[in-house]
Scaffold this motif. Sequence first.
Motif, PDB file in Angstrom:
ATOM      1  N   ALA A 178       2.794   6.315  -5.425  1.00  0.00           N
ATOM      2  CA  ALA A 178       2.323   7.701  -5.365  1.00  0.00           C
ATOM      3  C   ALA A 178       0.803   7.755  -5.282  1.00  0.00           C
ATOM      4  CB  ALA A 178       2.821   8.476  -6.582  1.00  0.00           C
ATOM      5  N   VAL A 179       0.130   6.959  -6.103  1.00  0.00           N
ATOM      6  CA  VAL A 179      -1.338   6.934  -6.076  1.00  0.00           C
ATOM      7  C   VAL A 179      -1.841   6.398  -4.742  1.00  0.00           C
ATOM      8  CG1 VAL A 179      -3.379   5.887  -7.105  1.00  0.00           C
ATOM      9  CG2 VAL A 179      -1.579   6.781  -8.579  1.00  0.00           C
ATOM     10  N   GLN A 180      -1.196   5.356  -4.234  1.00  0.00           N
ATOM     11  CA  GLN A 180      -1.616   4.797  -2.952  1.00  0.00           C
ATOM     12  C   GLN A 180      -1.384   5.793  -1.818  1.00  0.00           C
ATOM     13  OE1 GLN A 180       0.352   0.991  -2.608  1.00  0.00           O
ATOM     14  NE2 GLN A 180      -1.060   0.001  -4.030  1.00  0.00           N
ATOM     15  N   ASP A 181      -0.284   6.537  -1.877  1.00  0.00           N
ATOM     16  CA  ASP A 181      -0.059   7.602  -0.886  1.00  0.00           C
ATOM     17  C   ASP A 181      -1.214   8.603  -0.916  1.00  0.00           C
ATOM     18  OD1 ASP A 181       2.377   6.469  -0.302  1.00  0.00           O
ATOM     19  OD2 ASP A 181       3.593   8.079  -1.176  1.00  0.00           O
ATOM     20  N   ALA A 182      -1.605   8.980  -2.134  1.00  0.00           N
ATOM     21  CA  ALA A 182      -2.667   9.984  -2.280  1.00  0.00           C
ATOM     22  C   ALA A 182      -3.995   9.468  -1.734  1.00  0.00           C
ATOM     23  CB  ALA A 182      -2.811  10.383  -3.751  1.00  0.00           C
ATOM     24  N   VAL A 183      -4.291   8.197  -1.996  1.00  0.00           N
ATOM     25  CA  VAL A 183      -5.546   7.616  -1.501  1.00  0.00           C
ATOM     26  C   VAL A 183      -5.534   7.563   0.024  1.00  0.00           C
ATOM     27  CG1 VAL A 183      -6.968   5.534  -1.444  1.00  0.00           C
ATOM     28  CG2 VAL A 183      -5.967   6.304  -3.613  1.00  0.00           C
ATOM     29  N   ALA A 184      -4.398   7.129   0.577  1.00  0.00           N
ATOM     30  CA  ALA A 184      -4.298   7.073   2.036  1.00  0.00           C
ATOM     31  C   ALA A 184      -4.431   8.457   2.647  1.00  0.00           C
ATOM     32  CB  ALA A 184      -2.957   6.443   2.439  1.00  0.00           C
ATOM     33  N   ALA A 185      -3.781   9.449   2.035  1.00  0.00           N
ATOM     34  CA  ALA A 185      -3.874  10.822   2.551  1.00  0.00           C
ATOM     35  C   ALA A 185      -5.308  11.333   2.479  1.00  0.00           C
ATOM     36  CB  ALA A 185      -2.939  11.733   1.758  1.00  0.00           C
TER      37      ALA A 185
END
Length: 225
Positions: free
Chosen positions: A125-132
């Motif tokens: 979830a955190v990695q998704d947010a960083v990528a977004a």
Amino acid sequence: MCGTSPAGTIPARDPLREVRVSLTVRDGRFAATLDRGDYYQTSYLIKKGTDGTLRAHGIEWFRDRLGELLGWDRTATDAIRSWDDVKLLEVTRGRLDRWYQKGLLCIGDAAHIMSPIGGVGVNLAVQDAVAAARLLAGPLRESAVTSRDLARVQKRRRLPTAFTQKSQLAEHEMLLRPGLDGTLRADRLPVPLRAVQHVPALRSVAGYLGGIGIRPERAPEFARR
């Protein structure tokens, strides 16, 4: 099934005080205990659909069953006052075919439901947010976010999500299912588990893949202090 027990009720000699997480498997019973500092959080794994059958027993039965499995005496298990203290967590797994539409992007649990195995859901979830944030910062500044921009986020995060879910399924079939079936034996562990036990380098690789993943994300320079 999950419950908690105050850490102070478990003897100091208990090996759970020496590690953060402990797995206990015996005779078709499987429990994972996490040291939260001032209390222990315990997951008692059961086969899907058997919660009602177990709850038909009195809470004394469950206390005795859990205490015998983990080696805890009544001073620990009495902290479970009733079945209300034992919550059922339904484990499932899946992901959306498409994470976005005009004006909407789903990431984290909204885009992919993860099993609790490995506790990696929050990592993704955190990695998704960083990528977004990295991919959408420019378009957002210009107030010109398109569906193509949103699709770039899904394309970036789809592979690590699929890889992690496949890994969780493999762990389930290799460890959890035989543990609950009563066929998992310490002297006959599956080959991958034995290899990780005996080859330090493989432990490092497994830890990295579990904690970091195959496509780690880094915050862009403008977002760093």
